[in-house]
Motif scaffolding. Sequence first.
Motif, PDB file in Angstrom:
ATOM      1  N   GLY A   1      30.724 -43.245 -17.842  1.00  0.00           N
ATOM      2  CA  GLY A   1      29.580 -42.868 -18.656  1.00  0.00           C
ATOM      3  C   GLY A   1      28.244 -42.899 -17.950  1.00  0.00           C
ATOM      4  O   GLY A   1      27.197 -42.690 -18.574  1.00  0.00           O
ATOM      5  N   SER A   2      28.231 -43.172 -16.659  1.00  0.00           N
ATOM      6  CA  SER A   2      26.979 -43.192 -15.907  1.00  0.00           C
ATOM      7  C   SER A   2      26.458 -41.764 -15.734  1.00  0.00           C
ATOM      8  O   SER A   2      27.203 -40.800 -15.887  1.00  0.00           O
ATOM      9  N   PRO A   3      25.169 -41.603 -15.433  1.00  0.00           N
ATOM     10  CA  PRO A   3      24.625 -40.256 -15.226  1.00  0.00           C
ATOM     11  C   PRO A   3      25.388 -39.503 -14.142  1.00  0.00           C
ATOM     12  O   PRO A   3      25.836 -40.086 -13.159  1.00  0.00           O
ATOM     13  N   SER A   4      25.542 -38.210 -14.353  1.00  0.00           N
ATOM     14  CA  SER A   4      26.282 -37.388 -13.404  1.00  0.00           C
ATOM     15  C   SER A   4      25.539 -37.299 -12.070  1.00  0.00           C
ATOM     16  O   SER A   4      24.307 -37.170 -12.037  1.00  0.00           O
ATOM     17  N   ILE A   5      26.290 -37.387 -10.984  1.00  0.00           N
ATOM     18  CA  ILE A   5      25.748 -37.224  -9.642  1.00  0.00           C
ATOM     19  C   ILE A   5      26.236 -35.884  -9.097  1.00  0.00           C
ATOM     20  O   ILE A   5      27.437 -35.625  -9.059  1.00  0.00           O
ATOM     21  N   LEU A   6      25.307 -35.038  -8.705  1.00  0.00           N
ATOM     22  CA  LEU A   6      25.696 -33.747  -8.154  1.00  0.00           C
ATOM     23  C   LEU A   6      26.304 -33.931  -6.772  1.00  0.00           C
ATOM     24  O   LEU A   6      25.718 -34.574  -5.901  1.00  0.00           O
ATOM     25  N   GLU A   7      27.486 -33.364  -6.592  1.00  0.00           N
ATOM     26  CA  GLU A   7      28.160 -33.417  -5.297  1.00  0.00           C
ATOM     27  C   GLU A   7      27.812 -32.210  -4.436  1.00  0.00           C
ATOM     28  O   GLU A   7      27.793 -32.307  -3.203  1.00  0.00           O
ATOM     29  N   SER A   8      27.580 -31.065  -5.081  1.00  0.00           N
ATOM     30  CA  SER A   8      27.280 -29.861  -4.315  1.00  0.00           C
ATOM     31  C   SER A   8      26.407 -28.918  -5.114  1.00  0.00           C
ATOM     32  O   SER A   8      26.419 -28.926  -6.352  1.00  0.00           O
ATOM     33  N   VAL A   9      25.647 -28.113  -4.383  1.00  0.00           N
ATOM     34  CA  VAL A   9      24.807 -27.059  -4.958  1.00  0.00           C
ATOM     35  C   VAL A   9      25.116 -25.786  -4.188  1.00  0.00           C
ATOM     36  O   VAL A   9      24.990 -25.757  -2.953  1.00  0.00           O
ATOM     37  N   ALA A  10      25.533 -24.733  -4.901  1.00  0.00           N
ATOM     38  CA  ALA A  10      25.904 -23.470  -4.262  1.00  0.00           C
ATOM     39  C   ALA A  10      25.011 -22.352  -4.780  1.00  0.00           C
ATOM     40  O   ALA A  10      24.950 -22.108  -5.990  1.00  0.00           O
ATOM     41  N   ILE A  11      24.324 -21.674  -3.877  1.00  0.00           N
ATOM     42  CA  ILE A  11      23.379 -20.622  -4.247  1.00  0.00           C
ATOM     43  C   ILE A  11      24.069 -19.259  -4.150  1.00  0.00           C
ATOM     44  O   ILE A  11      24.721 -18.943  -3.160  1.00  0.00           O
ATOM     45  N   SER A  12      23.897 -18.442  -5.214  1.00  0.00           N
ATOM     46  CA  SER A  12      24.383 -17.067  -5.233  1.00  0.00           C
ATOM     47  C   SER A  12      23.210 -16.119  -4.988  1.00  0.00           C
ATOM     48  O   SER A  12      22.059 -16.441  -5.300  1.00  0.00           O
ATOM     49  N   TYR A  13      23.515 -14.952  -4.437  1.00  0.00           N
ATOM     50  CA  TYR A  13      22.478 -13.980  -4.077  1.00  0.00           C
ATOM     51  C   TYR A  13      22.851 -12.591  -4.551  1.00  0.00           C
ATOM     52  O   TYR A  13      24.030 -12.228  -4.571  1.00  0.00           O
ATOM     53  N   THR A  14      21.832 -11.809  -4.894  1.00  0.00           N
ATOM     54  CA  THR A  14      21.990 -10.368  -5.075  1.00  0.00           C
ATOM     55  C   THR A  14      21.775  -9.698  -3.725  1.00  0.00           C
ATOM     56  O   THR A  14      20.848 -10.061  -2.983  1.00  0.00           O
ATOM     57  N   LEU A  15      22.628  -8.725  -3.407  1.00  0.00           N
ATOM     58  CA  LEU A  15      22.540  -8.014  -2.132  1.00  0.00           C
ATOM     59  C   LEU A  15      21.881  -6.652  -2.337  1.00  0.00           C
ATOM     60  O   LEU A  15      22.255  -5.897  -3.240  1.00  0.00           O
ATOM     61  N   TRP A  16      20.900  -6.342  -1.481  1.00  0.00           N
ATOM     62  CA  TRP A  16      20.225  -5.036  -1.500  1.00  0.00           C
ATOM     63  C   TRP A  16      20.534  -4.331  -0.186  1.00  0.00           C
ATOM     64  O   TRP A  16      20.054  -4.734   0.870  1.00  0.00           O
ATOM     65  N   ARG A  17      21.339  -3.284  -0.264  1.00  0.00           N
ATOM     66  CA  ARG A  17      21.640  -2.522   0.953  1.00  0.00           C
ATOM     67  C   ARG A  17      20.418  -1.758   1.432  1.00  0.00           C
ATOM     68  O   ARG A  17      20.247  -1.537   2.631  1.00  0.00           O
ATOM     69  N   ASN A  18      19.595  -1.326   0.494  1.00  0.00           N
ATOM     70  CA  ASN A  18      18.317  -0.693   0.827  1.00  0.00           C
ATOM     71  C   ASN A  18      17.210  -1.491   0.149  1.00  0.00           C
ATOM     72  O   ASN A  18      16.805  -1.179  -0.976  1.00  0.00           O
ATOM     73  N   PRO A  19      16.729  -2.535   0.801  1.00  0.00           N
ATOM     74  CA  PRO A  19      15.747  -3.408   0.144  1.00  0.00           C
ATOM     75  C   PRO A  19      14.399  -2.744  -0.101  1.00  0.00           C
ATOM     76  O   PRO A  19      13.619  -3.234  -0.924  1.00  0.00           O
ATOM     77  N   GLN A  20      14.114  -1.621   0.583  1.00  0.00           N
ATOM     78  CA  GLN A  20      12.840  -0.934   0.372  1.00  0.00           C
ATOM     79  C   GLN A  20      12.805  -0.183  -0.955  1.00  0.00           C
ATOM     80  O   GLN A  20      11.735   0.138  -1.456  1.00  0.00           O
TER      81      GLN A  20
END
Length: 223
Positions: free
Chosen positions: A51-70
Amino acid sequence: MYFTDREPMDVPPPPTVDTAAKMFGTPVIGFLPQASLSELGVGTVGTSTNGSPSILESVAISYTLWRNPQDHDDPANFADVDGKERDSLEREPSKPLPDWMLEFRKLMRYPSLWEAVMTTRVMDTEGQTPESVLVAHTNHILMNTFREQRVLGEFPGNLDSPVTERHIQRVGVPLDGVGVPGLRIDSDPHVYSIGADLGDRILTAVVARDHLPYVTLAFQTRA
């Protein structure tokens, strides 16, 4: 997006990368800022004991991909989706949606690097090695984003030809402007993986091979 029985307008937005990084309490790493990528969201894994506060083990970042970023409206940026999914995204929602859901729905039209860059806290110095974390992250991505090509049997199924530690090679990894000793897996037909041991943390990244020409594999500690 997560599922709920509540009305869409009552659903709060998911945690942002900044929120998750603050909860993590240890510096989180992402891709070096680049025009072809924009942060899409974040996934976290945490544990709680008695019941103790949750400890984050990992953080995973997702990204949007732009083939033509302009030009984000360039059709070259759109994901290759089947007709049914495309029709669903183009159809007007059946219920009013909050702004964050509308934005997420819009971004589903574009390819994404799901949970591509992960920062893992070292919780078990004996059993949790950079090699084991890199292998686990790679197989996690294969299992969840290449199901049609690599997963056998009924859900959840079994991953065909998972990567193992014997596929790992030693390389340098660009982080915060310098090279650090790292690892890579360059043998899988669908993804390329890279990682580094940072002492209290382990950095891992997994990118689909089709996306590699558009991504600079360099990393930066987020402020």
